[in-house]
Write an enzyme that holds these catalytic residues in place. Structure first.
Site, PDB file in Angstrom:
ATOM      1  N   CYS A   2       0.847  -1.188   0.000  1.00 33.14           N
ATOM      2  CA  CYS A   2       0.000   0.000   0.000  1.00 33.14           C
ATOM      3  C   CYS A   2       0.888   1.245   0.000  1.00 33.14           C
ATOM      4  O   CYS A   2       2.029   1.204   0.432  1.00 33.14           O
ATOM      5  CB  CYS A   2      -0.920   0.090   1.203  1.00 33.14           C
ATOM      6  SG  CYS A   2      -1.958  -1.356   1.412  1.00 33.14           S
ATOM      7  N   ARG A  28       2.889   0.455  -5.498  1.00 29.28           N
ATOM      8  CA  ARG A  28       2.849  -0.266  -4.219  1.00 29.28           C
ATOM      9  C   ARG A  28       1.555  -1.044  -4.029  1.00 29.28           C
ATOM     10  O   ARG A  28       1.390  -1.771  -3.042  1.00 29.28           O
ATOM     11  CB  ARG A  28       3.016   0.725  -3.065  1.00 29.28           C
ATOM     12  CG  ARG A  28       4.309   1.497  -3.121  1.00 29.28           C
ATOM     13  CD  ARG A  28       4.352   2.515  -2.019  1.00 29.28           C
ATOM     14  NE  ARG A  28       4.489   1.899  -0.728  1.00 29.28           N
ATOM     15  CZ  ARG A  28       5.636   1.604  -0.140  1.00 29.28           C
ATOM     16  NH1 ARG A  28       6.765   1.887  -0.750  1.00 29.28           N
ATOM     17  NH2 ARG A  28       5.666   1.053   1.037  1.00 29.28           N
ATOM     18  N   GLU A 488      15.780 -15.798 -12.742  1.00 30.65           N
ATOM     19  CA  GLU A 488      15.334 -14.414 -12.866  1.00 30.65           C
ATOM     20  C   GLU A 488      14.508 -14.219 -14.149  1.00 30.65           C
ATOM     21  O   GLU A 488      13.470 -13.568 -14.148  1.00 30.65           O
ATOM     22  CB  GLU A 488      16.565 -13.484 -12.832  1.00 30.65           C
ATOM     23  CG  GLU A 488      16.288 -12.014 -13.068  1.00 30.65           C
ATOM     24  CD  GLU A 488      15.268 -11.413 -12.107  1.00 30.65           C
ATOM     25  OE1 GLU A 488      14.900 -12.047 -11.114  1.00 30.65           O
ATOM     26  OE2 GLU A 488      14.809 -10.291 -12.397  1.00 30.65           O
ATOM     27  N   LYS A 492      10.583 -13.072 -14.422  1.00 28.88           N
ATOM     28  CA  LYS A 492      10.110 -11.928 -15.214  1.00 28.88           C
ATOM     29  C   LYS A 492       8.930 -12.342 -16.086  1.00 28.88           C
ATOM     30  O   LYS A 492       7.934 -11.637 -16.177  1.00 28.88           O
ATOM     31  CB  LYS A 492      11.229 -11.360 -16.121  1.00 28.88           C
ATOM     32  CG  LYS A 492      12.347 -10.634 -15.445  1.00 28.88           C
ATOM     33  CD  LYS A 492      11.988  -9.264 -14.923  1.00 28.88           C
ATOM     34  CE  LYS A 492      11.481  -9.298 -13.533  1.00 28.88           C
ATOM     35  NZ  LYS A 492      12.389  -9.331 -12.410  1.00 28.88           N
ATOM     36  N   HIS A 511      16.769 -35.268 -14.581  1.00 27.18           N
ATOM     37  CA  HIS A 511      16.277 -35.866 -13.332  1.00 27.18           C
ATOM     38  C   HIS A 511      14.793 -35.597 -13.109  1.00 27.18           C
ATOM     39  O   HIS A 511      14.295 -35.762 -12.008  1.00 27.18           O
ATOM     40  CB  HIS A 511      17.093 -35.365 -12.143  1.00 27.18           C
ATOM     41  CG  HIS A 511      18.540 -35.722 -12.238  1.00 27.18           C
ATOM     42  ND1 HIS A 511      19.006 -37.002 -12.025  1.00 27.18           N
ATOM     43  CD2 HIS A 511      19.626 -34.979 -12.565  1.00 27.18           C
ATOM     44  CE1 HIS A 511      20.320 -37.022 -12.197  1.00 27.18           C
ATOM     45  NE2 HIS A 511      20.721 -35.805 -12.535  1.00 27.18           N
ATOM     46  N   LYS A 613       5.107  -3.349  -5.819  1.00 25.90           N
ATOM     47  CA  LYS A 613       6.549  -3.167  -5.939  1.00 25.90           C
ATOM     48  C   LYS A 613       7.277  -3.476  -4.629  1.00 25.90           C
ATOM     49  O   LYS A 613       8.326  -4.087  -4.615  1.00 25.90           O
ATOM     50  CB  LYS A 613       6.818  -1.714  -6.348  1.00 25.90           C
ATOM     51  CG  LYS A 613       8.276  -1.369  -6.522  1.00 25.90           C
ATOM     52  CD  LYS A 613       8.780  -1.887  -7.822  1.00 25.90           C
ATOM     53  CE  LYS A 613      10.260  -1.637  -8.016  1.00 25.90           C
ATOM     54  NZ  LYS A 613      10.803  -2.584  -9.002  1.00 25.90           N
TER      55      LYS A 613
HETATM   56  C1  AGP Z   1      10.852  -8.472  -8.870  1.00 24.49           C
HETATM   57  O1  AGP Z   1      10.536  -8.306 -10.196  1.00 24.49           O
HETATM   58  C2  AGP Z   1       9.749  -8.495  -7.935  1.00 24.49           C
HETATM   59  N1  AGP Z   1       8.740  -7.589  -8.186  1.00 24.49           N
HETATM   60  C3  AGP Z   1      10.026  -8.889  -6.506  1.00 24.49           C
HETATM   61  O2  AGP Z   1      10.377 -10.234  -6.557  1.00 24.49           O
HETATM   62  C4  AGP Z   1      11.105  -8.118  -5.718  1.00 24.49           C
HETATM   63  O3  AGP Z   1      12.366  -8.342  -6.265  1.00 24.49           O
HETATM   64  C5  AGP Z   1      11.061  -8.550  -4.252  1.00 24.49           C
HETATM   65  O4  AGP Z   1       9.799  -8.260  -3.719  1.00 24.49           O
HETATM   66  C6  AGP Z   1      12.142  -7.921  -3.414  1.00 24.49           C
HETATM   67  O5  AGP Z   1      12.032  -6.534  -3.373  1.00 24.49           O
HETATM   68  P1  AGP Z   1      13.205  -5.636  -2.821  1.00 24.49           P
HETATM   69  O6  AGP Z   1      14.367  -5.827  -3.727  1.00 24.49           O
HETATM   70  O7  AGP Z   1      12.664  -4.242  -2.853  1.00 24.49           O
HETATM   71  O8  AGP Z   1      13.510  -6.101  -1.435  1.00 24.49           O
END
Ligand code: AGP
Length: 618
Positions: A2, A28, A488, A492, A511, A613
């Site tokens: 939030c 957020r 990663e 994405k 495996h 975020k």
């Molecule tokens: C990444 O694309 C994500 N949105 C999420 O995994 C993020 O990396 C994770 O929440 C950690 O956030 P931070 O780096 O702000 O701690």
């Protein structure tokens, strides 16, 4: 998560200012939004709130004069996204309004107590208890002020909160924090004040800020800002300047923040290296680490703690620390670390990696590490964030504001910092020869231009995405330094296109995952010239024997890969580098691939569903 924002001051369009700030905090959470303000000449609180994004709610607001407003953009935890659960929340008499970021863990007990006392609740949220608790104490016997009532109320809360509170009876905003960020913005002439969950929302108005620490309370009027601790004792705070400007937080003509942030990576890598990678001297140095050589030599173990993309950076950090600095290294999900009674001592260095510096799981684990006597270091993007302040030592990555929910440039900046740190530790611990170090440092300096070369050919990756975006599932294979990269890349793709993708160390394919391979289950494989190249070629042969489609990321000039691929397969070429540096060059095509697939599928790239975020709840 939030986002919360608030304004009090000389302007009489407070709600518009708060809406503007909320749209910059929307990353957020964007399940619902709302504002509460006191109309000029009125002693009632007006509320406009609804399900949906800030812009939808703003359309329902009819401009009114007000110099005091609080607002909220929500990522639902307790109670579904709905108008009734949207913030702000009011007390029974509708004289108080609150916005809250965090989770009140004892809300059921508090709600029961308040209901027994006659309070009527309307929402299913945990946050509403805060409004009723403040009401319970406010103006009791006409003695207590809003700030006293807030102080008494928050003493009963368990969990985390960043709150802003207004009353129709007093011209002030009271803000408080425990575990969730609150930044106070100070107007140029000290005749207006702002509250925000991050500095980015303050940028259009001011670059002077006071970040609150846990347990602190801010009392803001039109021309005054007082900070106290929980016992009402004044706290002297320094004004901190925001280090980036408004332009760097805008889209700059790109269709999405994510695309802009992907394209910023060559510059960001340079920024993170600046003053730290000494090409002439052939070494890396990191001032912020503030560790004596003796202390570095005494490190017996490193543990990276992080979440999501930052965790993947930590996984790469493990390969680097072990190969270059020869330090035994572990990587832990921050959400697991705290609860597994970690064995730590003063020679264990716990490194928290976080873009936002506000991820609740990472903060909780960092505190656990400190309490158990470990040395701690933060690798953080947001200056002044909780992790940056609480880690004993720190390295800022200088990626600038990252707005797209899917992290891209922060990842490359984090790994840049990790390469620098490993090279620095390796030199001090004498685990890398001067000759090798010089070769690595010189090639490191060339990485930004190699990344740029990939970006200049982004259309090639778009063409590949256009051919593959319709699949439901993907396997991503890589080995060694490229194993964290496939994790990663798969993250994405999942996050922004909602295509299921599984990252796997290629050697593990036989495996289990090989059972899934057929013509409907394509594989993305990183096949660069390193010590496991031949093994990966075997994987590709095995996939082809089962009619699986392939997208291979391989190095320029490699003619062999093409020979074993069929007409429905694709190859993405990247520049050559030292094996250790391929992660920089292999992650970028994967970011672009995810972006173009999501675009083709019509997804909300910058604000994918269900995500936020900054995950400020455990
Ligand atoms: C990444 O694309 C994500 N949105 C999420 O995994 C993020 O990396 C994770 O929440 C950690 O956030 P931070 O780096 O702000 O701690």
């Amino acid at each position: 998560m939030c986002g919360i924002s608030a304004y009090i001051g000389k302007e009489n369009n407070a709600a518009e200012i708060v809406f503007n700030m909320l749209s910059r905090l929307e990353y957020r959470g964007y399940d619902s939004a709302g504002v509460a303000y006191v109309k000029e000449g009125n002693d009632k609180i007006s509320v406009v709130k609804d399900i949906g994004m800030v812009e939808n709610v703003r359309e329902q607001y009819i401009s009114e004069h007000s110099d005091l407003c609080i607002g909220h953009t929500r990522w639902a935890t307790h109670g579904e996204p709905s108008k009734i659960n949207a913030h702000p929340h009011l007390d029974c008499k509708q004289e108080l309004a609150i916005v809250h970021n965090g989770i009140i863990e004892n809300y059921l007990a508090l709600k029961k107590m308040l209901e027994d006392e006659g309070h009527k609740f309307v929402s299913a949220t945990d946050s509403e208890v805060i409004a009723h608790l403040i009401e319970k104490f406010y103006n009791k016997d006409d003695v207590l002020t809003l700030e006293d009532a807030v102080r008494q109320a928050i003493a009963l809360l368990r969990g985390s909160y960043g709150i802003a509170v207004i009353s129709s009876k007093e011209e002030k905003i009271v803000a408080a924090r425990l575990g969730s960020p609150i930044i106070v913005g100070i107007g140029k002439d000290k005749d207006e004040y702002f509250v925000s969950s991050d500095t980015n929302a303050l940028l259009p108005y001011t670059n002077s800020t006071i970040p609150l620490n846990d347990g602190e309370i801010a009392i803001l009027t039109k021309n005054d800002c007082r900070i106290t601790n929980k016992d009402a004792i004044p706290v002297q705070k320094k004004i901190e300047k925001i280090l980036y400007d408004l332009q760097s937080a805008e889209k700059d003509g790109y269709a999405h923040y994510m695309l802009k942030e992907i394209f910023e990576q060559p510059r960001v890598i340079n920024e993170t290296m600046r003053g730290r990678l000494k090409v002439e001297e052939g070494l890396a140095k990191l001032g912020g680490v503030r560790m004596k050589d003796e202390e570095i030599r005494n490190i017996s173990r490193i543990i990276f703690i992080a979440c999501g993309t930052s965790l993947h950076a930590g996984m790469l950090g493990k390969y680097l620390m072990e190969e270059i600095a020869r330090i035994p290294t572990e990587v832990e999900y921050a959400s697991e670390f705290k609860y597994k009674f970690p064995v730590l001592d003063k020679n264990t260095l716990v490194i928290a990696i976080s873009q936002s510096g506000e991820t609740a799981d990472t903060i909780a684990s960092l505190r656990e590490a400190r309490e158990r006597g470990a040395n701690t270091l933060g690798i953080v993007n947001v200056v002044g964030s909780t992790i940056a302040r609480e880690a004993k030592k720190g390295v800022y990555i200088y990626a600038g504001p990252e707005i797209g929910v899917a992290s891209t440039k922060a990842f490359t900046a984090q790994i840049t910092a990790l390469y620098l740190l490993s090279l620095y530790f390796g030199r001090i611990r004498n685990t890398i020869s001067g000759f090798a170090l010089r070769e690595i440092v010189e090639e490191f300096a060339r990485i930004p231009e190699k990344v740029q070369k990939i970006l200049d050919n982004a259309n090639v990756i778009k063409d590949v995405a256009d051919k593959f975006y319709n699949y439901r599932d993907f396997l991503y294979l890589g080995r060694g330094y490229n194993f964290p990269i496939v994790l990663e890349g798969a993250l994405k793709l999942k996050e922004i296109s909602y295509i299921h993708a599984e990252g796997y160390p290629a050697g593990e394919m036989k495996h289990g995952p090989i059972a899934m391979i057929d013509e409907n289950f394509p594989t993305m494989v990183i096949l660069v010239k390193d010590n496991v190249y031949n093994k990966l070629m075997n994987n590709v042969e095995e996939i082809k024997a089962r009619h699986g489609r392939i997208v291979a990321i391989t190095t320029e000039g490699d003619g062999d890969v093409k020979k074993i691929l069929k007409e429905h397969d694709e190859v993405i070429y990247i520049p050559k580098t030292l094996p250790i540096f391929y992660p920089f060059l292999t992650v970028v095509p994967l970011q672009l691939f995810a972006y173009f697939c999501a675009l083709k599928l019509g997804r909300n790239v910058d604000k994918p569903r269900n995500l936020a975020k900054s995950v400020t709840v455990e």
